[in-house]
Design a protein around this motif. Structure first.
Motif, mmCIF file in Angstrom:
data_model
loop_
_atom_site.group_PDB
_atom_site.id
_atom_site.type_symbol
_atom_site.label_atom_id
_atom_site.label_comp_id
_atom_site.label_asym_id
_atom_site.label_seq_id
_atom_site.Cartn_x
_atom_site.Cartn_y
_atom_site.Cartn_z
ATOM 1 N N ALA A 413 -0.866 0.881 2.500
ATOM 2 C CA ALA A 413 -1.440 0.649 3.833
ATOM 3 C C ALA A 413 -0.569 1.345 4.864
ATOM 4 N N ASN A 414 -0.035 2.485 4.467
ATOM 5 C CA ASN A 414 0.868 3.243 5.331
ATOM 6 C C ASN A 414 0.155 4.513 5.782
ATOM 7 N N MET A 415 -0.218 4.522 7.028
ATOM 8 C CA MET A 415 -0.980 5.637 7.570
ATOM 9 C C MET A 415 -0.164 6.932 7.586
ATOM 10 N N ALA A 416 1.147 6.802 7.643
ATOM 11 C CA ALA A 416 1.993 7.987 7.773
ATOM 12 C C ALA A 416 2.026 8.830 6.501
ATOM 13 N N ASP A 417 1.755 8.223 5.339
ATOM 14 C CA ASP A 417 1.822 8.960 4.083
ATOM 15 C C ASP A 417 0.651 9.915 3.899
ATOM 16 N N ASN A 418 -0.494 9.575 4.460
ATOM 17 C CA ASN A 418 -1.664 10.473 4.404
ATOM 18 C C ASN A 418 -2.308 10.500 5.782
ATOM 19 N N PRO A 419 -1.655 11.138 6.754
ATOM 20 C CA PRO A 419 -2.161 11.049 8.129
ATOM 21 C C PRO A 419 -3.566 11.608 8.309
ATOM 22 N N LYS A 420 -3.956 12.592 7.493
ATOM 23 C CA LYS A 420 -5.311 13.131 7.615
ATOM 24 C C LYS A 420 -6.340 12.242 6.922
ATOM 25 N N PHE A 421 -5.926 11.641 5.802
ATOM 26 C CA PHE A 421 -6.846 10.807 5.025
ATOM 27 C C PHE A 421 -6.157 9.489 4.665
ATOM 28 N N PRO A 422 -5.847 8.669 5.639
ATOM 29 C CA PRO A 422 -5.092 7.442 5.366
ATOM 30 C C PRO A 422 -5.923 6.424 4.592
ATOM 31 N N MET A 423 -5.230 5.601 3.817
ATOM 32 C CA MET A 423 -5.902 4.521 3.098
ATOM 33 C C MET A 423 -6.167 3.331 4.007
ATOM 34 N N ALA A 424 -5.422 3.210 5.089
ATOM 35 C CA ALA A 424 -5.599 2.078 5.997
ATOM 36 C C ALA A 424 -5.354 2.540 7.424
ATOM 37 N N GLY A 425 -6.154 2.046 8.331
ATOM 38 C CA GLY A 425 -5.962 2.374 9.730
ATOM 39 C C GLY A 425 -4.939 1.468 10.374
ATOM 40 N N ASP A 426 -4.038 2.054 11.136
ATOM 41 C CA ASP A 426 -3.102 1.274 11.936
ATOM 42 C C ASP A 426 -2.217 0.354 11.096
ATOM 43 N N PHE A 427 -1.843 0.780 9.885
ATOM 44 C CA PHE A 427 -0.915 0.041 9.036
ATOM 45 C C PHE A 427 -1.385 -1.396 8.777
ATOM 46 N N TRP A 428 -2.615 -1.578 8.378
ATOM 47 C CA TRP A 428 -3.100 -2.956 8.389
ATOM 48 C C TRP A 428 -3.170 -3.609 7.014
ATOM 49 N N MET A 429 -3.987 -3.138 6.113
ATOM 50 C CA MET A 429 -4.102 -3.809 4.827
ATOM 51 C C MET A 429 -4.380 -2.789 3.726
ATOM 52 N N SER A 430 -4.031 -3.170 2.489
ATOM 53 C CA SER A 430 -4.282 -2.318 1.326
ATOM 54 C C SER A 430 -5.306 -3.002 0.432
ATOM 55 N N CYS A 431 -5.768 -2.287 -0.591
ATOM 56 C CA CYS A 431 -6.660 -2.908 -1.571
ATOM 57 C C CYS A 431 -5.981 -4.126 -2.196
ATOM 58 N N ASN A 432 -4.670 -3.985 -2.452
ATOM 59 C CA ASN A 432 -3.925 -5.059 -3.111
ATOM 60 C C ASN A 432 -3.748 -6.280 -2.216
ATOM 61 N N SER A 433 -4.049 -6.161 -0.919
ATOM 62 C CA SER A 433 -3.969 -7.331 -0.042
ATOM 63 C C SER A 433 -4.946 -8.408 -0.472
ATOM 64 N N CYS A 434 -6.029 -7.997 -1.122
ATOM 65 C CA CYS A 434 -7.015 -8.964 -1.622
ATOM 66 C C CYS A 434 -7.071 -8.959 -3.143
ATOM 67 N N HIS A 435 -7.185 -7.769 -3.715
ATOM 68 C CA HIS A 435 -7.302 -7.658 -5.175
ATOM 69 C C HIS A 435 -5.896 -7.648 -5.777
ATOM 70 N N LEU A 436 -5.281 -8.806 -5.802
ATOM 71 C CA LEU A 436 -3.896 -8.930 -6.251
ATOM 72 C C LEU A 436 -3.740 -8.432 -7.685
ATOM 73 N N ASP A 437 -2.869 -7.442 -7.876
ATOM 74 C CA ASP A 437 -2.609 -6.840 -9.188
ATOM 75 C C ASP A 437 -3.854 -6.216 -9.793
ATOM 76 N N GLY A 438 -4.753 -5.743 -8.962
ATOM 77 C CA GLY A 438 -5.959 -5.107 -9.475
ATOM 78 C C GLY A 438 -7.089 -6.106 -9.635
ATOM 79 N N PHE A 439 -7.957 -5.840 -10.602
ATOM 80 C CA PHE A 439 -9.168 -6.645 -10.786
ATOM 81 C C PHE A 439 -8.972 -7.572 -11.978
ATOM 82 N N ASN A 440 -8.817 -8.823 -11.700
ATOM 83 C CA ASN A 440 -8.566 -9.799 -12.752
ATOM 84 C C ASN A 440 -9.122 -11.148 -12.319
ATOM 85 N N PHE A 441 -8.617 -12.210 -12.907
ATOM 86 C CA PHE A 441 -9.170 -13.536 -12.645
ATOM 87 C C PHE A 441 -9.026 -13.956 -11.180
ATOM 88 N N THR A 442 -8.159 -13.281 -10.426
ATOM 89 C CA THR A 442 -8.002 -13.649 -9.016
ATOM 90 C C THR A 442 -9.267 -13.365 -8.215
#
Length: 988
Positions: A413-442
């Motif tokens: 969720a670091n916009m600075a690592d891919n400034p042209k194509f960031p994974m998250a806007g404004d350093f906010w959340m990543s996929c892992n913020s919800c899908h803890l450790d990927g896709f599993n029983f969580t």
């Protein structure tokens, strides 16, 4: 007596010695992925998905020793004598005991699923380990053996041991902290602290929600407080990156006997960082993971795994509560963050260690360590970077570059690592913020926390998923990132960088999303993408030769095979109705979306990589699995179109993620006999003789009673949710959990799925019928029937009259019917008396009331629910569920696109529904009212569509089944007269 001042230093020294002696028995320990040895000359590192443990030279960062011991090493714990090291292997479901000096393996022990945290208790000379998925706390001795298994609250994860013998356990997805007394060798639960939910706020961007993702515990040097980094989940509305996941640090007061959360001092990081960047922007961070106090206790520093930062709280600047403060001056939560070190070198900072002024930060994705200086003592000292790549944790990353990049993007969720194509806007959340450790029983917890009024919004996940991901994964991921995380475009506050075009994304964005897809489809996640089915193997696909033809089982299990072969779970689940629905799915969402259906209907085909459209039909009228027997006789491999013997009996794990075939199948570890896989009939005969002579290994390979007797086993397929959007399509398991039949404390009342659907007597579930599951084998007092009886009498009835009768018989036990009349008002009371789920269950089923009133002249003066040309009238009283789109229009065959419930009139287990009809007031008495509860497996409209698609299949009309019937004659219209009553239970 007052001490002379010259003796005060002696007294203070004595007290210090007492404290140090007491701490030699108990020392503050926390579960960690990185440790120092006792003289601080070495760093010991658990290397996450590299599967190894390393010894690093603290002075120069060199790897002194690295040993691969598993698959995903999350935490390590060292004995106080530094002889032993215990590591948790999260994905291999094991703990590994090592020689701490040489890293030689001394013992590997299988433990319940997803072991995570581990600490060593020097007082009792034992380790404590959490089983995240199975809700267990394990006690493990110095030999690596499990000596105790304690049930805990759900999802135990982080661990910390206080200096007075209390063990703290975080529960990652329930927001609890359990506290155990471990002054003796058997832990005793003394308290559970529930972290409070931050109340909902009208401003969605204001921190709110449920405490989740509690991985670690940071105890202050004085032992008085525990700091808990985590997030808040707020799913009461559609997913959106500014209003769903809020980074937080909660604080517990650890006063013995009075442990509690200091609610006023919770750090709601969006509003309490209090650090402004240039341009008057608040610094936003994500996914606080682990922390450490500096040795002087003046600072506590946290890793921010998503935004890839460090956050510093300076406790020397903490204001004290003023109980006399003016009522308008609300206490603002104590100490605030005084520094954010933006962009830690490396990817995904998690572990953290401090010694003196030296700070070491461990990056889980780049597998390295960055070294920092915590700064001099004082409120204005800042953390500074000393060396970006101080140490590599491994000599070589074992993950392929594409997979590593994808997994890094999933956590970013670091916009600075891919400034042209960031994974998250404004350093906010990543996929892992919800899908803890990927896709599993969580995933189950996400769906539970995301529940809303399903008549307004049934979606718990992503909104309006593009092509259900299967048809265009690249475009789907970009679409999800833009809608959910605010990424894949420039800074939303700037105008010079527009969002990526989802239809024609730039090449670099395509490469990123292809890498992300590689991680999404990794073995521990969704290897077949649209289904949650998994194969427990290093490879993704098997070959048909690796499967045992189910007909082979008939030689020894003839009764069971015959029952199964003609059942709805048996062969030829590729019937015309299924084929028609699968083709609709593929045409709508993309060819790969077929596997969502096949995961349950033809799982062997999915695991064999056979996802092409069906080119031929199995014979839906075939009896006894004849085609399987023919293939077996000719030594031919088969791709079974159904749920075969080996598939069902080699399911080793039910994920409990919400359905969609959320199970794991293992073929490689089953016990086999010499010549078992031979094609030659003589060699086959020899292998069967071995099985008869030594049946125990064979039985153990194909029997898992704990799983197979659980309703969760059935839920893996009989629960469904929409891909990405997470809306429940079928929730049979949840309905059963809420039913009167889920009564484990009352054995007479308690009924699991198999107690009703795998019993010989489907009219009396308490009648246990004996039999032999093995030819000439022992007589069992309660033989589990493999008729697998349910509500679909149609297909099984084409093959076997016994199956059809059993299906209709079980249907007739489900509902009861009573009627009453007061004046012209007639009431039919329908009760779900014998079904453990809503009635009707499954999909496409129709249950409705037919009422016909006939007057004294034999004339029908009132009708309701009478079929016209095989169609139920629209105004009939039907028990159905209808999913609709956002505009309220029924989604029909595209059921995976529903966003809310338009209507749900099904009858819950144990519920009575009163259906009222107004009879004409001018009818001539005596008046006879005939009432029937009717059932049909498929509606005529659907049957006509399937017929048109496959005219050569000669599909008959599914007959209408009468479940209950009551006929009463009323002499006068006063509601008080005697009635002549007759009942019927069948008309087929």
């Amino acid at each position: 007596m007052k001490l002379n001042s010259k003796y005060k230093p002696i007294k203070q020294l004595f007290l210090l010695i007492v404290v140090l002696m007491s701490q030699s028995v108990f020392a503050i320990e926390k579960s960690s992925s990185m440790l120092f040895n006792s003289d601080k000359t070495q760093i010991i590192s658990a290397n996450f998905d590299a599967g190894s443990v390393s010894l690093l030279n603290r002075e120069n960062g060199d790897i002194e020793k690295e040993v691969t011991i598993g698959r995903d090493i999350r935490r390590i714990a060292l004995t106080q004598d530094e002889e032993l090291l215990l590591a948790t292997d999260y994905l291999n479901d094991q703990v590994v005991l090592l020689d701490a000096k040489t890293l030689a393996t001394k013992q590997v022990t299988q433990v319940p699923s997803r072991p995570f945290g581990v600490v060593f208790d020097a007082n009792n000379q034992q380790f404590y380990v959490t089983s995240f998925e199975r809700d267990k706390l394990l006690v493990i001795d110095r030999k690596g053996e499990v000596t105790q298994v304690l049930a805990t609250a759900s999802t135990p994860r982080g661990l910390a041991l206080t200096d007075d013998g209390r063990l703290l356990v975080t529960h990652a997805l329930s927001g609890e902290v359990s506290i155990y007394d471990v002054t003796n060798s058997t832990p005793q639960l003394i308290k559970v602290v529930q972290l409070v939910d931050t109340p909902a706020h009208k401003e969605k961007t204001t921190p709110q929600g449920k405490p989740r993702l509690l991985d670690n515990i940071v105890i202050s040097p004085d032992g008085q407080q525990a700091w808990l980094p985590h997030v808040l989940w707020s799913f009461g509305h559609d997913f959106q990156f500014q209003s769903t996941v809020f980074p937080t640090v909660s604080i517990l007061d650890l006063e013995p006997g009075n442990e509690h959360e200091i609610v006023d001092e919770r750090k709601q990081l969006f509003k309490q960082i209090n650090i402004i960047e240039s341009g008057n922007r608040i610094r936003i961070v994500s996914n606080p993971h682990d922390g450490v106090f500096t040795e002087d206790g003046k600072k506590v520093i946290f890793t921010l795994a998503g935004s890839e930062d460090l956050m510093v709280f300076d406790l020397s600047r903490q204001g004290k509560k003023n109980k006399k403060r003016h009522r308008r001056k609300k206490f603002q939560g104590g100490v605030k963050a005084t520094q954010i070190f933006r962009n830690v070198p490396g990817d995904n900072p998690r572990g953290i260690l401090v010694v003196g002024r030296e700070l070491y930060v461990q990056n889980a994705m780049s597998l390295d360590i960055a070294k920092f200086d915590t700064g001099a003592v004082g409120p204005f000292a800042k953390v500074k970077l000393i060396r970006a790549n101080f140490a590599n944790l491994v000599s070589a990353d074992p993950l392929p570059k594409q997979l590593r990049r994808g997994k890094t993007l999933f956590n970013r969720a670091n916009m600075a690592d891919n400034p042209k194509f960031p994974m998250a806007g404004d350093f906010w959340m990543s996929c892992n913020s919800c899908h803890l450790d990927g896709f599993n029983f969580t995933n189950r917890q996400l769906m539970e926390d995301g529940k809303k009024d399903r008549f307004k919004n049934a979606v718990t996940g992503h909104v309006d998923v593009r092509k259900m991901i299967a048809g265009d994964p690249v475009g789907a991921y970009i679409d999800i990132i833009q809608k959910t995380q605010g990424g894949m475009g420039g800074d939303p506050r700037e105008d010079d960088m527009p969002p990526v075009n989802v239809e024609q994304p730039p090449l670099e964005a395509v490469k990123m999303m292809m890498a992300l897809n590689e991680y999404v489809r990794s073995p521990e996640n969704l290897p077949y993408l649209s289904t949650w089915l998994r194969l427990d193997d290093n490879k993704r696909y098997t070959h048909p030769d690796e499967w045992v033809n189910s007909a082979e089982c008939s030689d020894c299990h003839t009764t069971i095979y015959d029952q199964w072969a003609d059942s709805n779970h048996g062969m030829n689940m590729d019937h015309p109705y299924y084929r028609f629905q699968e083709d609709v799915a593929a045409q709508s969402e993309g060819e790969e979306f077929r596997v969502l259906c096949r995961g349950c209907h033809a799982p062997q085909m999915v695991i064999n990589g056979d996802n092409k459209p069906f080119s031929d039909f199995g014979d839906m009228r075939e009896k006894g699995g004849k085609s399987l027997k023919v293939a077996l006789a000719h030594g031919q491999s088969v791709n079974e179109r159904g749920t075969g013997c080996v598939f069902c009996h080699r399911v080793t794990k039910a994920e409990n993620a919400g359905g969609n075939t959320d199970m794991t199948v293992n073929l490689k570890d089953r016990e086999s006999y010499v010549f078992e896989d031979a094609k030659n009939s003589m060699l086959k005969w020899l292998s069967e003789k071995q099985i008869n002579a030594m049946p125990a290994p064979h039985k153990a390979s194909y029997s898992n009673p704990e799983l197979y007797q659980s309703s969760l086993y059935c839920a893996t397929c009989h629960n469904e949710f929409t891909t990405g959007q997470g809306a429940n399509v079928n929730d049979n398991f949840g309905e059963w959990l809420a039913s009167p039949f889920n009564a484990p404390g009352n054995p007479a009342q308690h009924k699991t799925c198999i107690d009703c659907h795998m019993t010989q007597d489907v009219t009396n579930f308490d009648n246990k019928v004996g039999g032999q599951s093995t030819n000439n084998g022992p007589m069992k007092s309660n033989l589990r029937s493999h008729h697998l009886v349910g509500g679909n009498y149609f297909f099984t009835g084409m093959r076997n009259p016994e199956h059809k009768k059993m299906s209709i018989d079980i249907l007739k036990t489900a509902l009861s019917l009573e009627v009453e009349k007061q004046g012209n008002q007639f009431t039919a009371k329908v009760t779900n008396v014998n079904s453990g789920h809503d009635m009707p269950g499954g999909a496409r089923r129709q249950v409705w009331l037919e009422v016909i009133a006939t007057d004294a002249n034999g004339k029908q003066v009132f009708t309701s629910g009478v079929m016209q040309n095989g169609v139920i009238p629209k105004d009939a009283h039907k028990f159905i569920k209808v999913g609709v789109d956002k505009d309220g229009k029924p989604v029909g065959l595209r059921f995976w696109r529903y966003v809310k419930i338009g209507k749900d009139t099904r009858i819950k287990s144990g519920e009575t529904r009163n259906e009222v009809f107004d009879l004409p007031d001018n009818a001539q008495y005596p008046l006879t009212v005939s009432t029937r509860v009717l059932y049909q497996v498929f509606a005529k409209g659907l049957t006509d569509k399937v017929r048109a698609a496959y005219p050569d299949e000669h599909i008959p009309d599914p007959e209408v089944i009468e479940l209950q019937a009551v006929t009463k004659t009323y002499a006068m219209n006063n509601g008080q007269n005697q009635n002549v009553t007759s009942k019927a239970s069948s008309s087929h």
